[in-house]
Design a protein around this motif. Structure first.
Motif, PDB file in Angstrom:
ATOM      1  N   GLY A  23       0.824  -1.207   0.000  1.00  0.00           N
ATOM      2  CA  GLY A  23       0.000   0.000   0.000  1.00  0.00           C
ATOM      3  C   GLY A  23       0.860   1.260   0.000  1.00  0.00           C
ATOM      4  N   ILE A  24       1.948   1.222   0.757  1.00  0.00           N
ATOM      5  CA  ILE A  24       2.848   2.388   0.807  1.00  0.00           C
ATOM      6  C   ILE A  24       3.476   2.615  -0.570  1.00  0.00           C
ATOM      7  N   ARG A  25       3.875   1.518  -1.226  1.00  0.00           N
ATOM      8  CA  ARG A  25       4.473   1.638  -2.571  1.00  0.00           C
ATOM      9  C   ARG A  25       3.501   2.255  -3.559  1.00  0.00           C
ATOM     10  N   LYS A  26       2.183   2.019  -3.341  1.00  0.00           N
ATOM     11  CA  LYS A  26       1.183   2.601  -4.235  1.00  0.00           C
ATOM     12  C   LYS A  26       0.791   4.002  -3.780  1.00  0.00           C
ATOM     13  N   ARG A  27       1.529   4.545  -2.762  1.00  0.00           N
ATOM     14  CA  ARG A  27       1.261   5.880  -2.239  1.00  0.00           C
ATOM     15  C   ARG A  27      -0.135   6.055  -1.658  1.00  0.00           C
ATOM     16  N   PHE A  28      -0.649   5.022  -1.015  1.00  0.00           N
ATOM     17  CA  PHE A  28      -1.906   5.170  -0.308  1.00  0.00           C
ATOM     18  C   PHE A  28      -1.657   6.022   0.933  1.00  0.00           C
ATOM     19  N   ASP A  29      -2.733   6.550   1.516  1.00  0.00           N
ATOM     20  CA  ASP A  29      -2.556   7.239   2.792  1.00  0.00           C
ATOM     21  C   ASP A  29      -2.514   6.168   3.884  1.00  0.00           C
ATOM     22  N   PHE A  30      -2.399   6.591   5.158  1.00  0.00           N
ATOM     23  CA  PHE A  30      -2.145   5.556   6.150  1.00  0.00           C
ATOM     24  C   PHE A  30      -3.349   4.634   6.362  1.00  0.00           C
ATOM     25  N   PHE A  31      -4.563   5.139   6.125  1.00  0.00           N
ATOM     26  CA  PHE A  31      -5.703   4.235   6.204  1.00  0.00           C
ATOM     27  C   PHE A  31      -5.661   3.198   5.084  1.00  0.00           C
ATOM     28  N   GLY A  32      -5.394   3.672   3.862  1.00  0.00           N
ATOM     29  CA  GLY A  32      -5.352   2.765   2.714  1.00  0.00           C
ATOM     30  C   GLY A  32      -4.303   1.681   2.887  1.00  0.00           C
ATOM     31  N   ALA A  33      -3.103   2.081   3.313  1.00  0.00           N
ATOM     32  CA  ALA A  33      -2.029   1.110   3.497  1.00  0.00           C
ATOM     33  C   ALA A  33      -2.407   0.105   4.596  1.00  0.00           C
ATOM     34  N   SER A  34      -3.051   0.589   5.661  1.00  0.00           N
ATOM     35  CA  SER A  34      -3.462  -0.295   6.755  1.00  0.00           C
ATOM     36  C   SER A  34      -4.503  -1.308   6.265  1.00  0.00           C
ATOM     37  N   MET A  35      -5.427  -0.809   5.464  1.00  0.00           N
ATOM     38  CA  MET A  35      -6.483  -1.672   4.940  1.00  0.00           C
ATOM     39  C   MET A  35      -5.863  -2.784   4.092  1.00  0.00           C
ATOM     40  N   ILE A  36      -4.895  -2.446   3.259  1.00  0.00           N
ATOM     41  CA  ILE A  36      -4.230  -3.461   2.430  1.00  0.00           C
ATOM     42  C   ILE A  36      -3.483  -4.450   3.331  1.00  0.00           C
ATOM     43  N   GLY A  37      -2.811  -3.937   4.360  1.00  0.00           N
ATOM     44  CA  GLY A  37      -2.129  -4.836   5.297  1.00  0.00           C
ATOM     45  C   GLY A  37      -3.116  -5.796   5.949  1.00  0.00           C
ATOM     46  N   PHE A  38      -4.257  -5.254   6.329  1.00  0.00           N
ATOM     47  CA  PHE A  38      -5.280  -6.065   6.989  1.00  0.00           C
ATOM     48  C   PHE A  38      -5.825  -7.161   6.073  1.00  0.00           C
ATOM     49  N   VAL A  39      -6.247  -6.784   4.879  1.00  0.00           N
ATOM     50  CA  VAL A  39      -6.842  -7.803   4.000  1.00  0.00           C
ATOM     51  C   VAL A  39      -5.808  -8.827   3.530  1.00  0.00           C
ATOM     52  N   THR A  40      -4.554  -8.407   3.396  1.00  0.00           N
ATOM     53  CA  THR A  40      -3.516  -9.374   3.020  1.00  0.00           C
ATOM     54  C   THR A  40      -3.374 -10.434   4.112  1.00  0.00           C
ATOM     55  N   ALA A  41      -3.438  -9.971   5.367  1.00  0.00           N
ATOM     56  CA  ALA A  41      -3.258 -10.897   6.486  1.00  0.00           C
ATOM     57  C   ALA A  41      -4.465 -11.818   6.694  1.00  0.00           C
ATOM     58  N   VAL A  42      -5.672 -11.282   6.544  1.00  0.00           N
ATOM     59  CA  VAL A  42      -6.857 -12.095   6.852  1.00  0.00           C
ATOM     60  C   VAL A  42      -7.574 -12.652   5.619  1.00  0.00           C
ATOM     61  N   GLY A  43      -7.235 -12.135   4.419  1.00  0.00           N
ATOM     62  CA  GLY A  43      -8.001 -12.473   3.213  1.00  0.00           C
ATOM     63  C   GLY A  43      -8.140 -13.957   2.924  1.00  0.00           C
ATOM     64  N   GLY A  44      -7.019 -14.682   2.955  1.00  0.00           N
ATOM     65  CA  GLY A  44      -7.058 -16.101   2.612  1.00  0.00           C
ATOM     66  C   GLY A  44      -7.932 -16.899   3.558  1.00  0.00           C
ATOM     67  N   GLY A  45      -7.718 -16.701   4.857  1.00  0.00           N
ATOM     68  CA  GLY A  45      -8.507 -17.423   5.848  1.00  0.00           C
ATOM     69  C   GLY A  45      -9.979 -17.038   5.800  1.00  0.00           C
ATOM     70  N   THR A  46     -10.236 -15.768   5.492  1.00  0.00           N
ATOM     71  CA  THR A  46     -11.623 -15.305   5.441  1.00  0.00           C
ATOM     72  C   THR A  46     -12.380 -15.961   4.298  1.00  0.00           C
ATOM     73  N   VAL A  47     -11.788 -15.985   3.114  1.00  0.00           N
ATOM     74  CA  VAL A  47     -12.451 -16.615   1.968  1.00  0.00           C
ATOM     75  C   VAL A  47     -12.654 -18.100   2.247  1.00  0.00           C
ATOM     76  N   ILE A 133      -6.153 -10.689  -3.250  1.00  0.00           N
ATOM     77  CA  ILE A 133      -7.002  -9.537  -2.930  1.00  0.00           C
ATOM     78  C   ILE A 133      -6.147  -8.263  -2.834  1.00  0.00           C
ATOM     79  N   ARG A 134      -4.995  -8.389  -2.183  1.00  0.00           N
ATOM     80  CA  ARG A 134      -4.073  -7.231  -2.081  1.00  0.00           C
ATOM     81  C   ARG A 134      -3.769  -6.662  -3.460  1.00  0.00           C
ATOM     82  N   ASP A 135      -3.361  -7.521  -4.394  1.00  0.00           N
ATOM     83  CA  ASP A 135      -2.979  -7.036  -5.718  1.00  0.00           C
ATOM     84  C   ASP A 135      -4.176  -6.480  -6.481  1.00  0.00           C
ATOM     85  N   THR A 136      -5.347  -7.124  -6.317  1.00  0.00           N
ATOM     86  CA  THR A 136      -6.543  -6.642  -7.009  1.00  0.00           C
ATOM     87  C   THR A 136      -6.931  -5.253  -6.508  1.00  0.00           C
TER      88      THR A 136
END
Lengths: 208, 208, 208
Positions: A23-47, A133-136
């Motif tokens: 998220g930081i590499r894509k220049r998101f703000d801190f909420f955006g980067a956090s959201m990407i961090g969150f879904v990357t961590a939980v996405g697989g198990g959630t699906v 999900i992160r990349d999408t």
């Protein structure tokens, strides 16, 4: 299996870090980067949990995961340069995470009563889908569709797990063997820069 | 309805092929292309089952679907040139699949006890959402949002189904009539190259 | 809380309009634009319900929401120029919708028996995820990851809600206070053009 639980947390932590860095590499703000961090961590198990019918999904069952993810996000944002210098350690824990997520996903699927072939797919899903999900969300083509080949390693690991069980190996031994084989395979793959050839319709097009 | 079951399998097979070909066109490796083939084939039914609360989702209930999908993926990868030459046969089965998926989705929704209007939406969802996920993962705007108009045909087909039931027509007859009307409508649409006008905010912008 | 219900409907209506307008801007055909309007309106609540295990999901429980959404879509398509001139009124209802969705999502999560920290996340999810899906389907990076900061406002609103409950404030009063604080915060943020700094790995890169 307390060691497994520890490595699950460590893998979650590293997935949160790597997602946030994306998220930081894509220049998101801190909420955006956090959201990407969150879904990357939980996405697989959630699906996986949604497909199998577990609810509420896994990360809502144990608040420790939430704090671990939050810790990973904060680390990535505050110490991004230092964290990136630790790329080798991160990669190692990421690999351990992939192995552990696969086996835990596989075992959780068996709890849901599905057949082994689905458990193998769900094991792979657990460790792979967070990155998809992160990349999408970052508006990019998922890395594992073209470059990384660890998804196939996760599938083969799942196959090994049931092979070992079929040979009469005990559950915990099969789990640990599968995790180690996934970890070692991925390390070898990266060491020797292996990848699958990309496919294309037309050979000539390929050489452009 | 054994014929319906056969066409459901045939449609799934063709969806897997067309999804895999999309992945090949994007130069994914064989795992990436397979993954696209898989989600294209199961995506619509999976989202429908999640929304309605069926679990585990449909494709985990009958392992035959998995083998059919795997067969479609392998065909598409090994014989991609030959498969593309069969584009007319593929298109025909794709169209049959759309019709069958719509009616099966609609009937499954009624089993879940939702009102007809939701069943119509879920019928359309069953045949359309796989392609939407395919295009999103390929980092493209979903085809059906701009060019293909079969989603609307599926909605109208669903309407026809309930109209027939309301007129006292028996379930199986309503099903078959709906499927045939969807198939014929889509064939006519393609034959006469019909499409909806794209919308835009500004008329001048449209002419650029 | 009949007023809450009214504002929930109003927010849904405005979300459907704004989603449809996004589709029109991307030159989708009328089905594509409608589909974007629909997922924008129901996306957040749907993901929340799936994660918490409510099924069928919320919008299938009350057909009024479907008609409201359909109304929003039709308005946006037929009267797009006039609707865009009402951008201030739309923005106001959008903001009201965000506040109401957050609190309703939070209360529904508590009904599912999850801990407050998850309820806060689910409240934010309810008002934010529809827009994330909208942008992803339009093949764009989600707006809230870079520009809009209302997601953070929703999280803080959720925190306030539990703070008020902890201080002994009654449920309805906490709900209304939270909604109002979210609305006022967002209006102030837009009025003073506040946004979070975007993150980046390298300071120099930032100036390119």
């Amino acid at each position: 299996m307390e060691a497994l639980y520890f490595f699950d947390l460590a893998g979650t932590f590293v997935f949160a870090i790597s997602g946030t860095l994306s998220g930081i590499r894509k220049r998101f703000d801190f909420f955006g980067a956090s959201m990407i961090g969150f879904v990357t961590a939980v996405g697989g198990g959630t699906v996986r949990d949604l497909l199998l019918g577990f609810n509420p999904v896994g990360w809502m069952q144990n608040v420790l995961y939430l704090y671990i993810i939050l810790g990973g996000i904060v680390c990535a944002i505050l110490f991004k340069r230092q964290v990136m210098k630790l790329s080798k350690a991160l990669f190692l824990f990421d690999t351990v995470g992939i192995g552990v997520f696969t086996v835990l996903g596989l075992e959780k699927s068996l709890l849901a009563g599905v057949e082994p072939v689905y458990a193998i797919i769900m094991g792979m899903c657990s460790s792979v889908v967070g990155g998809v999900i992160r990349d999408t969300l970052c508006n990019e083509i998922p890395l594992i569709f073209r470059k990384e080949i660890y998804a196939t390693v996760c599938l083969l690991g799942g196959l090994l797990y049931f092979l070992l069980l079929g040979l009469g190996v005990s559950g915990p031994v099969a789990s640990v063997s599968t995790i180690l084989s996934i970890i070692i395979s991925r390390l070898l793959i990266i060491r020797f820069q292996l990848s699958f050839p990309t496919l294309s319709i037309d050979k000539e097009e390929e050489n452009k």
